[in-house]
Design a protein around this motif. Structure first.
Motif, PDB file in Angstrom:
ATOM      1  N   TRP A 198     -21.035  39.929  54.307  1.00  0.00           N
ATOM      2  CA  TRP A 198     -19.847  39.481  55.040  1.00  0.00           C
ATOM      3  C   TRP A 198     -18.619  40.076  54.375  1.00  0.00           C
ATOM      4  CZ3 TRP A 198     -17.334  34.345  53.402  1.00  0.00           C
ATOM      5  CH2 TRP A 198     -16.158  34.126  54.138  1.00  0.00           C
ATOM      6  N   PHE A 200     -15.384  39.459  53.701  1.00  0.00           N
ATOM      7  CA  PHE A 200     -14.524  38.275  53.769  1.00  0.00           C
ATOM      8  C   PHE A 200     -13.083  38.570  53.377  1.00  0.00           C
ATOM      9  CE2 PHE A 200     -16.074  38.521  49.452  1.00  0.00           C
ATOM     10  CZ  PHE A 200     -14.977  38.147  48.676  1.00  0.00           C
ATOM     11  N   ASP A 202     -10.763  41.716  53.963  1.00  0.00           N
ATOM     12  CA  ASP A 202     -10.485  43.089  54.382  1.00  0.00           C
ATOM     13  C   ASP A 202      -9.043  43.298  54.832  1.00  0.00           C
ATOM     14  OD1 ASP A 202     -10.423  41.832  56.835  1.00  0.00           O
ATOM     15  OD2 ASP A 202     -12.223  42.807  57.613  1.00  0.00           O
ATOM     16  N   GLU A 208     -14.689  39.325  62.309  1.00  0.00           N
ATOM     17  CA  GLU A 208     -15.108  39.697  60.973  1.00  0.00           C
ATOM     18  C   GLU A 208     -16.380  40.552  61.013  1.00  0.00           C
ATOM     19  OE1 GLU A 208     -15.458  35.848  59.187  1.00  0.00           O
ATOM     20  OE2 GLU A 208     -13.456  35.991  58.321  1.00  0.00           O
TER      21      GLU A 208
END
Length: 266
Positions: A198, A200, A202, A208
């Protein structure tokens, strides 16, 4: 990708063959070693080439503390890094500085829904990295976790394709978390399972990036490990090309260290 799937099939076949035909090594040779001052090396060859040299105290490639230097060469990038590292049973933590050179990719507009990674001669960016990982024993296998924090030091405030994590991020941060589980087969010589990652952190907002897929590791000889994973997007803010959307690795890893006899291959 076909090679990765073939390796999964071969590894699964090995897992169910009679033990008399075993060609793999169940025990990790570094776990049973003695704590000492050491120099150690690691080489990975496959979808990318990577070498690392470490100096420290403890059991090399298992539980130790010290410094390391690394270099990697991929299809789209090259990088060098220097780290401080502490590897314990509860987790492996390392922090350092990295310089990455892309061969073609350059910064892009910080927009959602990118259609491709812009290619225009490449550029160099520098980062501060903080990575942590660990394994938690569970019935029949291991729960694997990983957290990656990257701080861009000199990249412009545009969308950057972070080559090591294979994620589009807008500086100053880029972060990816991973969680997976593997079944311990062949007395631990073969680990097969699945995981998810994931993005998380960015700096982009919107949908996402989440990727899932298989992972495995197999130790055919004491100092040689075949390992790989292939994560495919199930949620993605962009529409990049196939190779830029997935995160897949397949390598053969060889490890050595001072104070250890020369490896013997059966």
């Amino acid at each position: 990708m076909n090679t990765h799937l073939l390796l999964v099939a071969v590894s699964a076949l090995v897992a169910v063959t009679p033990s008399a035909l075993r060609a793999d090594e169940a025990s990790d040779p570094w776990e049973g070693g003695e704590a000492r001052l050491f120099l150690a090396g690691r080489a990975d060859l496959g979808t990318f080439a990577h070498v690392g040299i470490a100096a420290g105290y403890g059991k090399p490639h298992w539980m130790w503390a010290g410094v390391e230097a690394r270099a990697a060469l991929g299809i789209d990038f090259g990088m060098v890094a220097a780290n401080l590292r502490v590897a314990l049973l509860v987790g492996d933590l390392w922090a350092g500085l990295r310089a990455t050179r892309t061969w073609q990719h350059v910064p892009m507009p910080p927009a959602i829904g990118l259609e491709d990674v812009t290619d225009s001669g490449g550029f160099t960016y520098r980062t501060g990295d903080l990575f942590a990982s660990g394994a938690v024993p569970t019935p029949g296998g291991l729960l694997l976790w990983e957290a990656n924090f990257v701080r861009f030091l000199d990249a412009p405030p545009m969308a950057i394709y972070e080559e090591w994590l294979k994620v589009v991020c807008v500086p100053p941060w880029c972060g990816v978390a991973r969680l997976g589980w593997v079944a311990r087969l062949r007395d631990g010589a073969l680990n097969v399972g699945a995981g998810a990652e994931w993005a998380f952190l960015d700096g982009r907002g919107g949908e996402e990036l989440v990727r899932v897929g298989p992972m495995l590791s197999w130790r055919p000889f004491p100092h040689l490990v075949v390992q790989g994973y292939a994560y495919f997007p199930v949620s993605d803010p962009d529409h990049l090309g196939f190779l830029d959307r997935i995160n897949a690795t397949l390598v053969i890893t060889y490890t050595i260290a001072t104070g250890t006899g020369s490896p013997v291959f059966p």
